[in-house]
Design an enzyme around this catalytic site. Structure first.
Site, PDB file in Angstrom:
ATOM      1  N   TYR A  26       0.793  -1.230   0.000  1.00 35.15           N
ATOM      2  CA  TYR A  26       0.000   0.000   0.000  1.00 35.15           C
ATOM      3  C   TYR A  26       0.827   1.283   0.000  1.00 35.15           C
ATOM      4  O   TYR A  26       0.260   2.369  -0.118  1.00 35.15           O
ATOM      5  CB  TYR A  26      -0.960   0.004   1.200  1.00 35.15           C
ATOM      6  CG  TYR A  26      -1.906  -1.172   1.169  1.00 35.15           C
ATOM      7  CD1 TYR A  26      -2.898  -1.270   0.202  1.00 35.15           C
ATOM      8  CD2 TYR A  26      -1.790  -2.200   2.097  1.00 35.15           C
ATOM      9  CE1 TYR A  26      -3.757  -2.348   0.160  1.00 35.15           C
ATOM     10  CE2 TYR A  26      -2.652  -3.286   2.067  1.00 35.15           C
ATOM     11  CZ  TYR A  26      -3.634  -3.357   1.095  1.00 35.15           C
ATOM     12  OH  TYR A  26      -4.477  -4.436   1.051  1.00 35.15           O
ATOM     13  N   ASN A  75     -13.116   3.801  -2.279  1.00 37.40           N
ATOM     14  CA  ASN A  75     -12.197   2.691  -2.062  1.00 37.40           C
ATOM     15  C   ASN A  75     -12.852   1.867  -0.957  1.00 37.40           C
ATOM     16  O   ASN A  75     -12.700   2.188   0.221  1.00 37.40           O
ATOM     17  CB  ASN A  75     -10.806   3.163  -1.639  1.00 37.40           C
ATOM     18  CG  ASN A  75      -9.847   2.002  -1.461  1.00 37.40           C
ATOM     19  OD1 ASN A  75     -10.259   0.852  -1.315  1.00 37.40           O
ATOM     20  ND2 ASN A  75      -8.552   2.297  -1.439  1.00 37.40           N
ATOM     21  N   HIS A  81     -15.236  -6.770  -1.516  1.00 38.49           N
ATOM     22  CA  HIS A  81     -15.263  -8.203  -1.810  1.00 38.49           C
ATOM     23  C   HIS A  81     -16.344  -8.932  -1.027  1.00 38.49           C
ATOM     24  O   HIS A  81     -16.577 -10.119  -1.263  1.00 38.49           O
ATOM     25  CB  HIS A  81     -13.914  -8.836  -1.480  1.00 38.49           C
ATOM     26  CG  HIS A  81     -12.757  -8.047  -1.975  1.00 38.49           C
ATOM     27  ND1 HIS A  81     -12.515  -7.822  -3.310  1.00 38.49           N
ATOM     28  CD2 HIS A  81     -11.782  -7.371  -1.307  1.00 38.49           C
ATOM     29  CE1 HIS A  81     -11.438  -7.071  -3.445  1.00 38.49           C
ATOM     30  NE2 HIS A  81     -10.982  -6.782  -2.243  1.00 38.49           N
ATOM     31  N   ASP A  88     -26.010  -2.609  -2.654  1.00 39.27           N
ATOM     32  CA  ASP A  88     -27.394  -2.140  -2.689  1.00 39.27           C
ATOM     33  C   ASP A  88     -27.477  -0.631  -2.455  1.00 39.27           C
ATOM     34  O   ASP A  88     -28.258   0.060  -3.108  1.00 39.27           O
ATOM     35  CB  ASP A  88     -28.235  -2.890  -1.649  1.00 39.27           C
ATOM     36  CG  ASP A  88     -28.492  -4.340  -2.037  1.00 39.27           C
ATOM     37  OD1 ASP A  88     -28.279  -4.701  -3.216  1.00 39.27           O
ATOM     38  OD2 ASP A  88     -28.901  -5.117  -1.150  1.00 39.27           O
ATOM     39  N   HIS A 101      -8.622   1.693  -5.982  1.00 40.59           N
ATOM     40  CA  HIS A 101      -7.794   0.844  -5.120  1.00 40.59           C
ATOM     41  C   HIS A 101      -6.333   1.237  -5.282  1.00 40.59           C
ATOM     42  O   HIS A 101      -5.882   1.514  -6.400  1.00 40.59           O
ATOM     43  CB  HIS A 101      -7.944  -0.634  -5.492  1.00 40.59           C
ATOM     44  CG  HIS A 101      -9.327  -1.153  -5.317  1.00 40.59           C
ATOM     45  ND1 HIS A 101      -9.833  -1.521  -4.093  1.00 40.59           N
ATOM     46  CD2 HIS A 101     -10.322  -1.339  -6.216  1.00 40.59           C
ATOM     47  CE1 HIS A 101     -11.078  -1.927  -4.249  1.00 40.59           C
ATOM     48  NE2 HIS A 101     -11.403  -1.820  -5.516  1.00 40.59           N
ATOM     49  N   LEU A 102      -5.608   1.231  -4.195  1.00 41.57           N
ATOM     50  CA  LEU A 102      -4.174   1.499  -4.232  1.00 41.57           C
ATOM     51  C   LEU A 102      -3.426   0.386  -4.960  1.00 41.57           C
ATOM     52  O   LEU A 102      -2.561   0.638  -5.793  1.00 41.57           O
ATOM     53  CB  LEU A 102      -3.636   1.642  -2.811  1.00 41.57           C
ATOM     54  CG  LEU A 102      -4.148   2.850  -2.038  1.00 41.57           C
ATOM     55  CD1 LEU A 102      -3.993   2.634  -0.546  1.00 41.57           C
ATOM     56  CD2 LEU A 102      -3.431   4.103  -2.490  1.00 41.57           C
ATOM     57  N   SER A 103      -3.749  -0.843  -4.613  1.00 48.62           N
ATOM     58  CA  SER A 103      -3.110  -2.001  -5.246  1.00 48.62           C
ATOM     59  C   SER A 103      -4.006  -2.489  -6.385  1.00 48.62           C
ATOM     60  O   SER A 103      -5.101  -1.967  -6.595  1.00 48.62           O
ATOM     61  CB  SER A 103      -2.894  -3.119  -4.221  1.00 48.62           C
ATOM     62  OG  SER A 103      -4.141  -3.653  -3.805  1.00 48.62           O
ATOM     63  N   ARG A 112      -9.829 -11.554  -3.753  1.00 50.13           N
ATOM     64  CA  ARG A 112      -9.897 -10.123  -4.066  1.00 50.13           C
ATOM     65  C   ARG A 112     -10.299  -9.856  -5.515  1.00 50.13           C
ATOM     66  O   ARG A 112     -10.512  -8.706  -5.902  1.00 50.13           O
ATOM     67  CB  ARG A 112      -8.551  -9.453  -3.787  1.00 50.13           C
ATOM     68  CG  ARG A 112      -8.143  -9.483  -2.329  1.00 50.13           C
ATOM     69  CD  ARG A 112      -6.853  -8.691  -2.110  1.00 50.13           C
ATOM     70  NE  ARG A 112      -6.269  -8.969  -0.831  1.00 50.13           N
ATOM     71  CZ  ARG A 112      -6.632  -8.386   0.316  1.00 50.13           C
ATOM     72  NH1 ARG A 112      -7.581  -7.476   0.307  1.00 50.13           N
ATOM     73  NH2 ARG A 112      -6.039  -8.708   1.446  1.00 50.13           N
TER      74      ARG A 112
END
Length: 155
Positions: A26, A75, A81, A88, A101-103, A112
């Site tokens: 991260y 994020n 996940h 919803d 997402h950072l990664s 993931r």
């Protein structure tokens, strides 16, 4: 919708530990660094930047964005996940949503690879560290501008 675009940037669990949690994945930038980057990238827009470790609070903020935001960058972290409830809530929005997402989740553990957010997002920005947020903010604001222009044409 306000004249000045309002961008919500919502962050899920454990992102408050940026800079110290798994820095090899991260990075070393903190959440405060990411917030400053988002604010710099959001030229001409107001940024509401929040982080929570609680699913219900994240959902409350998504619902708040229905009335107050021009666009949403999210994020969801681990909730992306696992949370059908978050999906919803996101489905109720009529504003652009950009998942961030950072990664790169697709390059990580198999669990993931599935995101409950992606089906309702206009796009996903991932794998670029904090730069993912800058790209997501720019994309969300551009989409909000296009969304507003389309709405103005239909009036």
């Amino acid at each position: 919708m306000p004249d000045t675009p309002v961008l919500y940037v919502l962050n899920g669990p454990n992102l408050n530990l940026l800079g110290v949690r798994e820095p090899d994945i991260y990075g070393r930038e903190t959440l405060a660094d990411v917030q400053a980057l988002c604010e710099r990238a959001a030229v001409g827009a107001a940024v509401v930047f929040r982080q929570t470790n609680h699913e219900g609070e994240l959902i409350d903020w998504v619902q708040e964005a229905r009335e107050k935001a021009s666009a949403l960058v999210i994020n969801p972290a681990g909730y992306g996940h696992t949370s059908v409830a978050l999906l919803d809530a996101l489905k109720t929005l009529a504003i652009p949503i950009v998942e961030c997402h950072l990664s790169n989740p697709a390059a990580r553990e198999r669990f993931r690879h599935r995101s409950y957010v992606s089906p309702v997002a206009a796009g996903v920005v991932s794998g670029f560290g904090p730069f993912s947020y800058e790209l997501a903010v720019r994309a969300a604001l551009r989409l909000a501008q296009e969304h507003r222009a389309a709405a103005d044409r239909s009036v």
